[in-house]
Design an enzyme around this catalytic site. Structure first.
Site, mmCIF file in Angstrom:
data_model
loop_
_atom_site.group_PDB
_atom_site.id
_atom_site.type_symbol
_atom_site.label_atom_id
_atom_site.label_comp_id
_atom_site.label_asym_id
_atom_site.label_seq_id
_atom_site.Cartn_x
_atom_site.Cartn_y
_atom_site.Cartn_z
ATOM 1 N N CYS A 56 -4.790 -3.480 2.568
ATOM 2 C CA CYS A 56 -4.573 -3.571 4.014
ATOM 3 C C CYS A 56 -5.826 -3.890 4.829
ATOM 4 O O CYS A 56 -6.311 -4.999 4.793
ATOM 5 C CB CYS A 56 -3.863 -2.310 4.509
ATOM 6 S SG CYS A 56 -2.866 -2.672 5.984
ATOM 7 N N LYS A 72 -9.607 1.691 -1.769
ATOM 8 C CA LYS A 72 -9.798 1.003 -0.484
ATOM 9 C C LYS A 72 -11.157 1.345 0.125
ATOM 10 O O LYS A 72 -11.457 2.517 0.374
ATOM 11 C CB LYS A 72 -8.672 1.425 0.458
ATOM 12 C CG LYS A 72 -8.601 0.707 1.793
ATOM 13 C CD LYS A 72 -7.367 1.200 2.562
ATOM 14 C CE LYS A 72 -7.095 0.427 3.836
ATOM 15 N NZ LYS A 72 -5.867 0.900 4.504
ATOM 16 N N GLU A 83 0.863 -1.200 0.000
ATOM 17 C CA GLU A 83 0.000 0.000 0.000
ATOM 18 C C GLU A 83 0.900 1.252 0.000
ATOM 19 O O GLU A 83 1.939 1.265 0.677
ATOM 20 C CB GLU A 83 -0.816 -0.060 1.305
ATOM 21 C CG GLU A 83 -1.772 1.071 1.563
ATOM 22 C CD GLU A 83 -2.477 0.877 2.931
ATOM 23 O OE1 GLU A 83 -1.996 0.090 3.784
ATOM 24 O OE2 GLU A 83 -3.518 1.538 3.143
HETATM 25 C C1 ACM Z 1 -3.876 -0.284 7.232
HETATM 26 O O1 ACM Z 1 -4.993 -0.438 6.742
HETATM 27 N N1 ACM Z 1 -2.925 0.342 6.569
HETATM 28 C C2 ACM Z 1 -3.556 -0.825 8.555
#
Ligand code: ACM
Length: 267
Positions: A148, A111, A41
């Site tokens: 993530c 995301k 990420e």
């Molecule tokens: C995250 O979502 N970077 C912990």
């Protein structure tokens, strides 16, 4: 057989030129073939931004310099690359990740589950949860995309698997310790491969330090750890047989998809 890999990386905060060059050198000097490579990420910018105005200075449109840089490598090495970047779209900024296909075409996933202070930095996304098909060596491979914290919501991997994903590509900046172990369960219960690319290093805002845990890994649909890292910057890859993810039978009498009791589950 196709080869999947990850780059566990330690970016320097906000130093995009340096990070791209370093990642490029590591990828170019890796002599084994990789068909699908996963990077963490926000791998070229770093993660822990004190405020949105600083984040704005590094956010890119999808065809920005990170894409320009990596698409050249993807074409040259005939590989697909999945990586995280802060995406600028008009006045919005998303925590996004892009899959570049070997021909340079791409797809962006935003995301859906923002973690902690990301909620103050990024806009809320509504990305479809469905696999992207990439043709590798004449075979259509269906890739599920996660970033993530998405992993914490089992519905994400489940939805991706039920919609036909063969491999879940997981670009991460993990700060909590739970995900690496959970990849085994997620892979097993969905009968998919998982490629988790995490970062290492630390970033600080004021007195608050975030330490990224590394522990990237590639897990098979039977929950076997095929490759893993601890806390070093490194690239690893392994050959996999995609058919392992397409057979959902557990034994002669059980199939983990057709045995589901949807009639009893909470909706
Ligand atoms: C995250 O979502 N970077 C912990």
């Amino acid at each position: 057989m196709i080869s999947v890999g990850y780059l566990q990386f330690n970016p320097e905060f906000m130093n995009i030129d340096y990070n791209l060059e370093k990642a490029g050198k590591i990828i170019e000097s890796y002599k084994k073939n990789i068909d699908i490579l996963v990077l963490p990420e926000l791998f070229a910018t770093g993660y822990f931004f004190p405020d949105r105005s600083l984040l704005e200075t590094v956010a890119e449109e999808p065809t920005g310099r990170t894409y320009q840089f990596l698409s050249k490598i993807a074409k040259k090495r005939d590989m697909a690359i999945y990586f995280g970047f802060p995406e600028k779209s008009y006045n919005k900024i998303y925590n996004s990740a892009m899959i570049i296909k070997p021909d340079g075409s791409f797809y962006v996933y935003r995301k859906n589950h923002l973690f902690y202070k990301e909620k103050k930095l990024f806009d809320t996304a509504n990305s479809p949860i469905e696999p992207v098909t990439v043709n590798i060596r004449g075979m259509d491979i269906r890739l599920g995309l996660m970033i993530c914290f998405d992993w914490f919501f089992p519905e994400v991997a489940r939805t991706l698997a039920l919609k036909g994903s063969d491999i879940i590509l997981h670009a991460a900046n993990l700060v909590m310790p739970y995900c690496p172990a959970a990849t085994i369960t997620r892979a097993l219960e969905n009968r998919v491969f998982i490629v988790l690319a995490d970062r290492i290093g630390e970033e600080k805002v004021g007195d608050e330090v975030l330490k990224f845990i590394g522990m990237s890994r590639i897990v098979s649909p039977k929950g076997k750890i095929l490759k893993y890292s601890t806390d070093r910057e490194e690239i690893k890859s392994v050959y996999i047989d995609i058919n392992e993810a397409r057979d959902k039978s557990l034994n002669l009498l059980n199939n983990i998809f057709t045995d589901r009791r949807e009639d009893l589950y909470f909706k």
